[in-house]
Design an enzyme around this catalytic site. Structure first.
Site: not given
Ligand code: GLU
Length: 588
Positions: A404, A489
């Site tokens: 992300t 994160g």
């Molecule tokens: N897939 C996660 C979310 O949408 C984010 C992953 C990340 O922050 O690296 O919360």
């Protein structure tokens, strides 16, 4: 700088030491370099993104008269080329946007959605076990309908000023002519290799040509992505969901599916039916500030607001005897908020979310009352907010992930964008199409639909969006924006943001100081302190104080990627998290 310290024992006593990050699959995006320099910039307009090339592109949009939205589009397009491990057109995103002229705050949800065909038990094996998480991330079934392109289009329709096409020029050039791959990109390729790429010949041939990493000093090109970006730039959004880009994607998915016909994935109807959702931001007062963030399907915004709410009440109690530190209150506030979000939050398209109840002052008071000054509460239970009377749910077990990016922009007219974008884990599913990395966002759903017959809010359903933790924030004072921030994160995002907001608001730290603070995070049954912090300072031994309050403490490295801008004395100041490779840039 004047320091306002609401506590008898201050955060400042434990301010940061240089940070050294790790790389492992649990925090997949960390960089192994000792990057202790903070990139910061000040001026009338500021951008902060996770990569210098993206920040430069965003700044150049602003210099050409573009709005904060144009800058977001340019930055995201470049990030899809230079930081493909974290975000891109094959993923999803959330945008919080302050329109200065209209004095209005919008929340656009471009989160990936599940196929209309998805089966609720997609992550359960034939013998009733959960599919191992890593295995699931590489499945075609993990790929949700990408929403980022649609979000950029809708954002541009509402807030853009430059021609749509102009915002793609730099990204197309970089994809075509190449760029020097950053250390973080190379580390992420190595990490992707570790977690599994054998299912993706496309990934191997692009990112591991002849089986080794792209050379460090030779421009890296992604010609297929250059064509995809050009199509999107020239033909607009139709190509992405109905036209050539969609057709290539569907052909690529079918080719992969031929290897295993039983594996379901997204269809042409799913692409054609994708819609950006306009949501109502969630906002709550914290001391004199109004903090706004993203609503469900993200649980991140609610968690930040709840944690700050209980923390504010607790910190007014004057409990600061020798053994009680505000770090205890922060840890407990986060743990209680986490219990609620893993229980009550999901995409409201399926089960109702008692959102109002979760943020009501009377409810926050009840939650704060349940927090004990004298002892930590391990595995706190979720509360019973108003609106949940007819909901009998089970909590979702948690995972931590990381693919992300976050960026913030304030333009010359005072429009502010706080934008978090994701492909879920490092390089998402590692499947590629048209040079784009495809997400694995559907592994953010609960793998179990229910526990002993009680449904889980974040269970899988057709067309549903998985619960996220992404928490783009904009803070207001007297009705005007004074701060914007966010971070990648995974599950820990609201922890990073809450730490950072306390630093920026209560302690009046500058963005540079905020991104340098050592962070605290929690799990249901223990507390995590960031490695390298001065937690055992003889004058104020936080470690011992927390221990005496019953905390079991672990030390870890964090791979936050905070991007923050703050208004101070007549100008905007921005900083990028030194744990990653970001850059702040400004127009003076
Ligand atoms: N897939 C996660 C979310 O949408 C984010 C992953 C990340 O922050 O690296 O919360």
């Amino acid at each position: 700088m004047e320091i306002y310290n609401p506590f008898k024992l201050g955060l400042l006593l434990t301010l940061p030491l240089p940070f050294i990050a790790q790389v492992n699959w649990k925090s997949p995006e960390s960089i192994g370099a000792k990057n202790t320099n903070v990139s910061s910039a000040s001026g009338r307009a500021v951008v902060v993104t996770a990569n210098p090339l993206a920040s430069d592109a965003a700044l150049s949009s602003l210099e050409q008269g573009g709005s904060a939205m144009d800058a977001v589009i340019s930055a995201q397009a470049v990030l899809s080329v230079v930081e493909p491990q974290s975000s891109g057109l094959g993923g999803g995103s959330f945008l919080l946007y302050w329109d200065q002229k209209k004095k209005s705050l919008s929340a656009l949800d471009g989160r990936e959605s599940a196929s209309a065909q998805i089966k609720e038990n997609v992550w359960i094996t034939s013998d009733g076990k959960k599919v191992p998480w890593l295995k699931a991330t590489e499945s075609l079934s993990a790929i949700g309908v990408p929403g980022t392109a649609a979000l950029l289009w809708e954002g541009h329709r509402q807030f853009g000023r430059l021609p749509w096409e102009d915002n793609f020029k730099r990204s197309i050039q970089l994809a075509q002519e190449g760029f020097i791959p950053s250390p973080r990109l190379l580390k992420s390729i190595t990490l992707a290799k570790k977690i599994g790429i054998n299912h993706s010949p496309e990934f191997k041939s692009l990112y591991l040509p002849n089986g080794s990493l792209p050379p460090k000093n030779i421009p890296f090109r992604n010609k297929k992505l250059a064509s995809t970006l050009s199509l999107l730039a020239k033909r607009g959004i139709h190509t992405f969901y109905h036209g050539e880009v969609a057709n290539t994607l569907l052909t690529d998915l079918t080719l992969q599916q031929n290897k295993n016909k039983a594996v379901q994935t997204i269809t042409s109807e799913d692409l054609a039916n994708y819609k950006v959702q306009k949501r109502n931001p969630v906002c709550k007062k914290y001391r004199p500030w109004q903090i706004c963030s993203f609503p469900p399907p993200s649980g991140g915004g609610v968690a930040v607001l709840q944690a700050l709410g209980t923390y504010e009440l607790l910190s007014k109690k004057n409990w600061f005897s020798k053994n009680i530190t505000h770090w205890h209150l922060l840890a407990e506030s986060l743990r209680f908020a986490d219990a609620d979000r893993s229980h009550w939050i999901g995409d409201p398209i399926d089960l109702p979310v008692p959102l109002k109840g979760l943020l009501e002052n009377s409810y926050i008071k009840k939650r704060a009352k349940a927090i004990r000054a004298s002892n930590t509460t391990l595995r706190p239970l979720p509360g019973k907010p108003k609106g949940s009377e007819f909901l009998d749910l089970a909590s979702q077990p948690r995972t931590i992930d990381g693919g992300t990016t976050h960026l913030v922009v304030v333009d010359l007219d005072g429009n502010v964008a706080s934008y978090t974008s994701s492909i879920e884990t490092v390089f998402g599913s590692r499947h590629l199409s048209g040079g784009m990395v495809l997400n694995n966002q559907l592994t953010d759903f609960s793998f179990l639909s229910d526990v002993s017959g009680k449904p889980i809010a974040n269970r899988i359903k057709p067309n549903k969006r998985p619960m996220s933790s992404m928490s783009p924030v904009i803070v207001f004072r007297h009705g005007r924006p004074v701060l914007a921030m966010g971070s990648p994160g995974g599950w820990l995002i609201p922890h990073y943001i809450t730490n950072a907001l306390i630093g920026a608001l209560d302690l009046k730290l500058s963005p540079k100081e905020v991104v340098n603070q050592k962070l605290l995070s929690v799990r249901p049954n223990y507390t995590v302190l960031e490695k390298g912090g001065n937690w055992s300072n003889p004058k104020n031994n936080i470690h011992n104080k927390l221990k005496s309050l019953g905390h079991s403490i672990k030390y870890n490295r964090f791979s936050s990627g905070l991007a923050i801008i703050k208004w101070h004395k007549g100008s905007w100041h921005g900083a990028a998290d030194p744990r990653r490779e970001g850059k702040a840039a400004s127009i003076k």
